[in-house]
Structures are given as structure tokens and as C-alpha cells.
Scaffold this motif. Structure first.
Motif, PDB file in Angstrom:
ATOM      1  N   LYS A 107       0.836  -1.211   0.000  1.00  0.00           N
ATOM      2  CA  LYS A 107       0.000   0.000   0.000  1.00  0.00           C
ATOM      3  C   LYS A 107       0.865   1.253   0.000  1.00  0.00           C
ATOM      4  O   LYS A 107       0.562   2.226  -0.697  1.00  0.00           O
ATOM      5  N   VAL A 108       1.918   1.248   0.802  1.00  0.00           N
ATOM      6  CA  VAL A 108       2.837   2.397   0.830  1.00  0.00           C
ATOM      7  C   VAL A 108       3.386   2.665  -0.569  1.00  0.00           C
ATOM      8  O   VAL A 108       3.462   3.813  -1.008  1.00  0.00           O
ATOM      9  N   HIS A 109       3.723   1.598  -1.288  1.00  0.00           N
ATOM     10  CA  HIS A 109       4.344   1.800  -2.598  1.00  0.00           C
ATOM     11  C   HIS A 109       3.312   2.084  -3.692  1.00  0.00           C
ATOM     12  O   HIS A 109       3.664   2.683  -4.709  1.00  0.00           O
ATOM     13  N   ILE A 110       2.080   1.667  -3.520  1.00  0.00           N
ATOM     14  CA  ILE A 110       1.047   2.087  -4.469  1.00  0.00           C
ATOM     15  C   ILE A 110       0.838   3.603  -4.327  1.00  0.00           C
ATOM     16  O   ILE A 110       0.764   4.329  -5.332  1.00  0.00           O
TER      17      ILE A 110
ATOM     18  N   GLU B 283      -8.004   0.130  -1.769  1.00  0.00           N
ATOM     19  CA  GLU B 283      -7.928   0.880  -0.503  1.00  0.00           C
ATOM     20  C   GLU B 283      -7.157   2.178  -0.664  1.00  0.00           C
ATOM     21  O   GLU B 283      -7.579   3.231  -0.175  1.00  0.00           O
ATOM     22  N   VAL B 284      -6.015   2.090  -1.340  1.00  0.00           N
ATOM     23  CA  VAL B 284      -5.176   3.285  -1.497  1.00  0.00           C
ATOM     24  C   VAL B 284      -5.885   4.306  -2.368  1.00  0.00           C
ATOM     25  O   VAL B 284      -5.895   5.501  -2.053  1.00  0.00           O
ATOM     26  N   PHE B 285      -6.509   3.865  -3.444  1.00  0.00           N
ATOM     27  CA  PHE B 285      -7.202   4.793  -4.341  1.00  0.00           C
ATOM     28  C   PHE B 285      -8.365   5.467  -3.597  1.00  0.00           C
ATOM     29  O   PHE B 285      -8.622   6.664  -3.752  1.00  0.00           O
ATOM     30  N   ALA B 286      -9.084   4.688  -2.786  1.00  0.00           N
ATOM     31  CA  ALA B 286     -10.217   5.248  -2.037  1.00  0.00           C
ATOM     32  C   ALA B 286      -9.730   6.288  -1.029  1.00  0.00           C
ATOM     33  O   ALA B 286     -10.347   7.356  -0.877  1.00  0.00           O
ATOM     34  N   ALA B 287      -8.626   5.975  -0.353  1.00  0.00           N
ATOM     35  CA  ALA B 287      -8.074   6.939   0.612  1.00  0.00           C
ATOM     36  C   ALA B 287      -7.631   8.201  -0.107  1.00  0.00           C
ATOM     37  O   ALA B 287      -7.809   9.323   0.403  1.00  0.00           O
ATOM     38  N   HIS B 288      -7.075   8.031  -1.285  1.00  0.00           N
ATOM     39  CA  HIS B 288      -6.611   9.145  -2.100  1.00  0.00           C
ATOM     40  C   HIS B 288      -7.795  10.021  -2.517  1.00  0.00           C
ATOM     41  O   HIS B 288      -7.734  11.246  -2.456  1.00  0.00           O
ATOM     42  N   ASP B 289      -8.891   9.375  -2.913  1.00  0.00           N
ATOM     43  CA  ASP B 289     -10.095  10.113  -3.290  1.00  0.00           C
ATOM     44  C   ASP B 289     -10.625  10.899  -2.095  1.00  0.00           C
ATOM     45  O   ASP B 289     -11.003  12.061  -2.217  1.00  0.00           O
ATOM     46  N   ALA B 290     -10.654  10.248  -0.925  1.00  0.00           N
ATOM     47  CA  ALA B 290     -11.172  10.887   0.288  1.00  0.00           C
ATOM     48  C   ALA B 290     -10.325  12.097   0.649  1.00  0.00           C
ATOM     49  O   ALA B 290     -10.851  13.173   0.968  1.00  0.00           O
TER      50      ALA B 290
END
Lengths: 123, 123, 123, 123, 123, 123
Positions: E59-62, E100-107
């Protein structure tokens, strides 16, 4: 047979490891009710193909599979299916292991039959 | 069923991955002759238990195993055997996955039967 | 080229596995838009180095990387970086695989050029 | 010694990888207080046996273990114990690696002693 | 950013591990010439997806990949490709990490933009 | 203690697996001469950190390490060293497991001491 070879190979370095494999592996686990020996060898061939880091033991169990009545096709189907769960390299390397075992089996069959071709036709 | 869920889960991020799993996994591989569906699920449960890094997919295939007629005992025997090839932690974690699936199955059975206990007795 | 060899190697044991690799691997996945072939080979070399249990396939993809225009330095940088994520043994063994492929490449170049040294200078 | 060989092996392909292993591996980590060198080699032999995909490095560390004072028995006990955590194939393949290293050690001892048997009796 | 968090997380238990990751990982390896940062993140996302046992670091690297300019599609293509080399479960679990990472990014984007929708359209 | 919990956890699903772990793991292997219990726990913590797919069992053995006299520093040094052989993510995740076990240990110590701070100062 496989058990004897393991015991022999470990005799001068770690005899107890050979003994554990025979007593715990073959004695305790493979003799358990609940799965047939055919099914147990399918499970083991699948796992060793997927893990991909134990080629010698995979070959032992491909041979063991033939001994308990798996056809060559059942063995190659088990290996092929691992492409889904462990990727194509694992499946390919499993198939190379099977090629070696099948070839050795053919060679033994030829010798045992006094030179007449006695091909295993189970594939 | 499992296929539908995968397609749905991948729909908004990588729909082709979901499609490949259904078309290649279920369409091409699981439909091949040479092994029964029961044997294919034994192979998959063995491999995913041994790999030990795909708990969600292991649970899907434990449930799929029940659906194609594997008893709970056949599933737990397959998982237990992996202690020999991938160590006790892999076998233990496989067993914890099975516990979850069996419990969910029991709960569903109870609900489906309108509250009357309809335990799966295949163990 | 790599595809042809896989098809050939699987022809007598599991022809469908060879076909799947060509159709699904090369046909479906590598032809997808979204990443260049150079980037796809970087990803594959990284993954096979990190997994550490598929040396033959890693060599195939190091050669494939050269074919799609990766320099030797780009390949060794990809392998070196894996020390961070899979440890030094994985990176070392990946580097040994690269050494073999580069040496074979040099030898072929020499032969193809009729004995005159035509060293690959992409490093 | 092992460090020198790694530096040499990487010299023409990835000299920095050799340098990182010596500087970071041997320089930074192995020199840290908190564990003895014997304990550090036990940890490494255990890990490389369990991972099962780095036989060359496992052999280097079995030899290193002998050099820092581990007895053969301590090494084989470490490897045997891995059967519990990574399965019997990993333990067996670790033991085969140890056999090779011990045999090479015996041969060197014989040569160094001018042909007179000078067996390592640490087992 | 990721480096700071690692240093902080390790501060009370193993500060040197945090320091090594920053100094050796980010300082030495990622700053090397020979590959772009985009290519280095493709390699890392591929490897961590294939290994399948380091979801937090994947996740960190995505997220790091997005920061150095990889589009979401480039990231999901890298993950999808791992189905070939590490199997479908590894690719699926990599894709769940990306979701998960994309959703957090959107938020975060929504919050940063004061509530107005500022969707990342790089997919 | 750990053995009791495993037996209990397996009682309703695979009691023999619990029994094998206690009899074979603790009975046969851990009681063997040749390594101290401290050394055996170092080996196990190293292996489970490196494998990276058995967090629950790693935590059990970090706690077991404390029980047989390993200091916190000896445990974190063992885990840190795994960065060399299995990469930084494996070492980081091992360290997160240790943080949890140490925190639980501190909490227990506080409770056992009737609320007075009785910090473990072995770090």
C-alpha cells in the motif's frame, strides 16, 4: 521406498530427521482415514508444485502418485491447475519435474521388460 | 458464486482481472477432464494452505469444496497434511480459515432452516 | 521466441499449458495497453527475482528485456533493488541469472558477427 | 572470506550490490551488539533453510557458522527444527546443503593436513 | 513521507531499522541512476504483489507510485500482470490493496478541495 | 502455555493437529539436546519473520522467547537481521509483531503488579 531412501540419505547427518519423516509423515499422517492415498498424493503434488522450492521432493511424490494409481494425466492436470494459484513458472517447473519422472519410469519399464517396449499408457 | 463475487469486486478497478479468473480459471481449467471437481478442490485447498499468503481465496475454496461434495473431514485432512510440506503454522492458519467457513456455513444453515438447527453433519 | 520454446517443451506432456501461456500470457496480458513492453519486463524481472524460485523463467525474461530494449544496466538496477524487498540472496541469485544471460548474449553476438568481437555495450 | 567472494562475483555486473552486502550486511548488521556471532549464524541458517530458495547462500552461512564456532550438531539441529515451521522438504534440502559443506570441510582438512586424516570431530 | 512514518513507527522498538530503510533504501538505492522513479515503483509494486506477504508495504508503494506520477491504470496493469507469475490470488489481493489506497486518495482529495469533488481521473 | 492454547483451538476441528504440534513439536524437537531453548527460539523467530506469512505463530514465539530468557533486544536484533535475508518488509512486519507482544507483556506486568508500573527493562 521413498521412505527408505530418505532414511538412508539422512543416516550420516541427521538420522532423526529421516525417522521423523517416516514415523510422522508416513506413519501418522498418510495412514489417517478421511482421504484416499490417491487424494493425498494429489494434495502433495499440488502443494509442492505451488511452493516451487522443493523439486526433489516433488519428483518423489510424482513417482509415489504413479505408485498409488494416479494416471499421468491426473498428475499433469494437478500441476497445470497450479498455474491459477501460483503462476505459470511454478506450473512449468512442476511439469518439467513430471517429464523427468515419467521418462525415468519409461526407462525402468523398458529395462524391466527385457528390452521390449512396455510403455506406460496411462497418459 | 465465487466467480460472481470476484467479477463484482473487480468491476470498478480491474474488470479484466475478474473476467480472466472466470474465463480462464473456471471456464478453461476447472472444466477440463482428467480430474473430478472434488479432486480439483483438494488440490487448490492444499496449495493455498501451503502458500499461506492468500487466506481470502483459501476460504472461498473451502466453501467451494463443500459445494462440490467434499466432507468437512476431507477438507481438514487436506489441510492437516500440509503440516508435512509447509510446516505447522501453515496448517494451523489453514485450519483457522476452515473454522470460519464451517461456522458461517452452520449459521447460514440455521437461517435457511428458519431457525431450526440444521447442522452440517458431514464432519 | 520464448513462447515457441515453451510450446515445444510442453508438447509431449501438457500442450494446453504451453497454449495457455502463449494465448493468455503473451496474447491477452502483454498486449494490453497501459504499460509499455519495457515496463512490463521490468515488472516481471522484479517479481521473478523477488520470488526466487523460478530461475529458468527469470532468464527467459532477462533475455526478453534485452529484446524489448532494456539496457543491461536497467536490468541489473531492477534486480539490485529487489535486495530491499526480498533480501540479498534473492538479489544475488537474480544477478547470477543475468550474468548467464549476458554471457550467452555476448557469445551469440560473437558467433553472429563471424568471430569479430561485437560486444553489447548497452551496459 | 564470503564477503570477498561476493564482491568478486559481482565485480563485473553489479559491484555496488557486492559493496552493499559487505558494508550493510557485514559492516552494519553483523557487527551490532545484542547477539553473538554464533546466534546470528543460527538465525541466518534457520531463515535460509525455511525460505528454501537460496541454497548457495545457505551453504555460505553453514560454512560461516562453523567458522564462528557452531558445532555440526548445532547446525543440523537448527536445520532439523525448521521442519516444524517450513515443512520436511525445506529441512531435508537444508540438510543436503549441510552435507555438502561438511564434506568440503573434511576434504579441505585432509588436504591441509598433508593427507593424514584430520576429521572435524565437532559433530 | 513513507520514510518518516517508518522512522516514527520504529522509534521506540528498533530505531536503526527505520534509519537503515531511509539511508539504504531511499538514500542509496532509490537515488541510483539507471532507472526512473516511475520504473522503480513499478518494480516494487510488482515484487510486493507477487510476494503476497507484505500488504502494508505494498500500500505504501502504491501511494508512492501515484506520487511519482504513475497513473492508476499503470498501477493496476502492473498488479494484473502478476497473475501470470504469482497466480490469481496474489493479483487479487494486490488489487484489493490498490482499491484501498485509491479510495483513501479520493477521500483526501475531497477533503483537501474543501468538500468539492476533485476525483483523480488518471484511471 | 502456547501448546495448551493450540490444543484448545484445534479441539473442535482437528484435535490431532493440536496433538501433533505438542507431541512432535514440543515433545520431540524442542526437547532435543544440541541447542539451548534460547537458541531454538532465536531460530524460530528468525524463520517466521523471514517467511512472513505466519504472524500469529511469530507472536507466540516472541512471547516464548521472552519466557525462556531472551531479552527484548535479542529478539529485535534477530528480527532486524532478517532484513538482509528476506527484505525490509519482512523485518518491519516482524517488528510490528514484536511491538504488539511487548505491549501486551507490559500490560500484563502492570496488572499483575496491582497497578504499579513494573516495566520490563530488558530492552
Amino acid at each position: 521406498m521413498a521412505g527408505e531412501r530418505v532414511v538412508e540419505a539422512m543416516a550420516d547427518i541427521a538420522p532423526d530427521l529421516g525417522r521423523y519423516i517416516v514415523e510422522f509423515g508416513f506413519g501418522d499422517v498418510y495412514c489417517r482415514p478421511g482421504l484416499t492415498l490417491r487424494e493425498r498424493e494429489i494434495a502433495t503434488i499440488a502443494a509442492l508444485t505451488a511452493l516451487g522450492n522443493a523439486a526433489p521432493q516433488l519428483k518423489v511424490h510424482i513417482a509415489a502418485g504413479l505408485n498409488v494409481g494416479l494416471t499421468r494425466k491426473e498428475i499433469t492436470e494437478t500441476i497445470l491447475q497450479m498455474a491459477l494459484y501460483a503462476g505459470f513458472p511454478a506450473a512449468l517447473n512442476g511439469m518439467f519435474a513430471a517429464k523427468e519422472v515419467f521418462a525415468a519410469h519409461d526407462a525402468e519399464g523398458t529395462v524391466a521388460a527385457g528390452g521390449s517396449m512396455r510403455r506406460d499408457t496411462s497418459n
